[in-house]
Design an enzyme around this catalytic site. Structure first.
Site, PDB file in Angstrom:
ATOM      1  N   LYS A 269       0.848  -1.197   0.000  1.00 55.08           N
ATOM      2  CA  LYS A 269       0.000   0.000   0.000  1.00 55.08           C
ATOM      3  C   LYS A 269       0.874   1.234   0.000  1.00 55.08           C
ATOM      4  O   LYS A 269       2.037   1.222   0.437  1.00 55.08           O
ATOM      5  CB  LYS A 269      -0.951   0.017   1.205  1.00 55.08           C
ATOM      6  CG  LYS A 269      -0.268  -0.024   2.589  1.00 55.08           C
ATOM      7  CD  LYS A 269       0.185   1.319   3.125  1.00 55.08           C
ATOM      8  CE  LYS A 269       0.747   1.203   4.536  1.00 55.08           C
ATOM      9  NZ  LYS A 269       1.447   2.448   4.965  1.00 55.08           N
TER      10      LYS A 269
ATOM     11  N   GLY B  14       7.217   0.775   5.391  1.00 54.95           N
ATOM     12  CA  GLY B  14       6.035   1.625   5.290  1.00 54.95           C
ATOM     13  C   GLY B  14       5.075   1.214   4.197  1.00 54.95           C
ATOM     14  O   GLY B  14       4.145   1.954   3.867  1.00 54.95           O
TER      15      GLY B  14
ATOM     16  N   GLY C 180       3.310  -1.663   4.380  1.00 54.49           N
ATOM     17  CA  GLY C 180       2.273  -2.500   4.972  1.00 54.49           C
ATOM     18  C   GLY C 180       2.499  -3.984   4.818  1.00 54.49           C
ATOM     19  O   GLY C 180       1.548  -4.772   4.928  1.00 54.49           O
TER      20      GLY C 180
ATOM     21  N   SER D  17      -0.352  -6.581   5.512  1.00 52.97           N
ATOM     22  CA  SER D  17      -0.970  -7.160   4.330  1.00 52.97           C
ATOM     23  C   SER D  17      -0.895  -8.681   4.360  1.00 52.97           C
ATOM     24  O   SER D  17      -1.865  -9.371   4.011  1.00 52.97           O
ATOM     25  CB  SER D  17      -0.290  -6.615   3.071  1.00 52.97           C
ATOM     26  OG  SER D  17      -0.986  -6.994   1.910  1.00 52.97           O
TER      27      SER D  17
ATOM     28  N   ASP E 167      -3.090  -1.185  10.321  1.00 53.56           N
ATOM     29  CA  ASP E 167      -3.233  -1.217   8.867  1.00 53.56           C
ATOM     30  C   ASP E 167      -3.957  -2.455   8.351  1.00 53.56           C
ATOM     31  O   ASP E 167      -4.389  -2.491   7.193  1.00 53.56           O
ATOM     32  CB  ASP E 167      -1.859  -1.139   8.186  1.00 53.56           C
ATOM     33  CG  ASP E 167      -1.251   0.254   8.218  1.00 53.56           C
ATOM     34  OD1 ASP E 167      -1.978   1.207   8.548  1.00 53.56           O
ATOM     35  OD2 ASP E 167      -0.049   0.375   7.929  1.00 53.56           O
TER      36      ASP E 167
END
Length: 292
Positions: free
Chosen positions: A25, A112, A114, A118, A150
């Site tokens: 992301k 950063g 994710g 994820s 996240d």
């Protein structure tokens, strides 16, 4: 691979999902608007999925055990968010089945992008399907939030304007785009950036209608650049080609470009001490198509 493949082995059949994408992301902007009494920061951000990331394979076990078959240096199996996600779903649904899980890691840790979140989201969605535990996306998002802020976004599975601690979503309708992502070779702890006394925590909230990528910013970027000069160097280098910004709490930086050909030219010029990739926006998480 942009979709998972469901297979059954013979004698006896074992349900499997292979090549399950855990997409990266980008945060097209990230504002810190306050802090809750429990210490969590209040955020506003625009999340965008990419068609590039880790992939995972899952095979159902009948003995209830959950194992990771791949080695991830520096990440013991018991600490892996993927294993924790599988066990969380198993416990929440009183499922008697288990799983063998293989993680094909591509995304840099502490980047950063994710990656771990994820991976966890893909695990929840894949095993919810394979185990037939039939939780709704909203229920999976609630479980995922206990693993990381996240994780719910990846289960939500499409471009989103997010608020709260990052778990309240409104859909965004963004034009397709091509990106270059650069990893400057350092890993950054999210907690380290958020705990900095220099972090801006009072950005004025905006409305979704006010968002334009060209005028947005990442409130975490200045702190990360001071602590990690490599991030500032990567932003400066990439900015020679297109407006560049850090994603999440870093360390990766990105720029939107006009074409795949331009992206490839930039990737080819990346300094050898860094890594660079080209990626396209992804309208929907491929695991969302599995159904329950």
């Amino acid at each position: 691979m942009d979709s998972a493949t469901l297979t059954h082995t013979a004698n006896p059949p074992v349900p499997q999902l292979r090549g399950c994408l855990a997409p990266a992301k980008l945060n097209l902007f990230l504002h810190v608007t306050g802090r809750r009494a429990d210490g969590y920061h209040l955020l506003q951000t625009a999340f965008r999925l990419l068609d590039w990331g880790d992939t995972l394979d899952f095979s159902v076990r009948e003995d209830g055990r959950i194992h990771r078959l791949s080695d991830l240096p520096g990440v013991p199996e018991e600490d892996d968010i993927v294993i924790r996600a599988a066990r969380l779903l198993q416990q929440a649904t009183h499922c008697s089945a288990g799983a063998d899980i293989t993680v094909h890691k591509v995304l840099p840790m502490g980047g950063g992008l994710g990656g771990g979140s994820s991976d966890a989201a893909t695990t929840l969605m894949a095993l919810n399907h394979l185990w037939r535990t039939d939780l709704s996306p909203e229920q999976l998002q609630a479980l995922g939030l206990t693993l990381g802020a996240d994780v719910p976004f990846f289960i939500y599975g499409r471009d989103a304007f997010a608020e709260g601690v990052g778990e309240k979503f409104q859909p965004m309708h963004l034009d397709p785009a091509c990106y270059v992502v650069v990893s400057p070779g350092v890993g950054i702890s999210t907690a380290e950036i958020f705990s900095s006394k220099d972090l801006t925590r009072d950005s004025v909230p905006i409305k979704i209608a006010d968002f334009t990528a060209s005028h947005a910013r990442n409130d975490l970027q200045a702190v990360a650049c001071r602590k990690y000069p490599e991030v500032a160097e990567a932003i400066d280098w990439l900015a020679h080609f297109a407006p560049a910004r850090m994603t999440g709490s870093g360390a990766c930086v990105y720029a939107a470009v006009d074409s795949e050909a331009q992206a490839q030219r930039i990737v080819d010029q990346c300094p050898t001490r860094w890594q660079a990739w080209k990626a396209f926006s992804l309208a929907q998480h491929p695991m969302s198509r599995l159904g329950r």
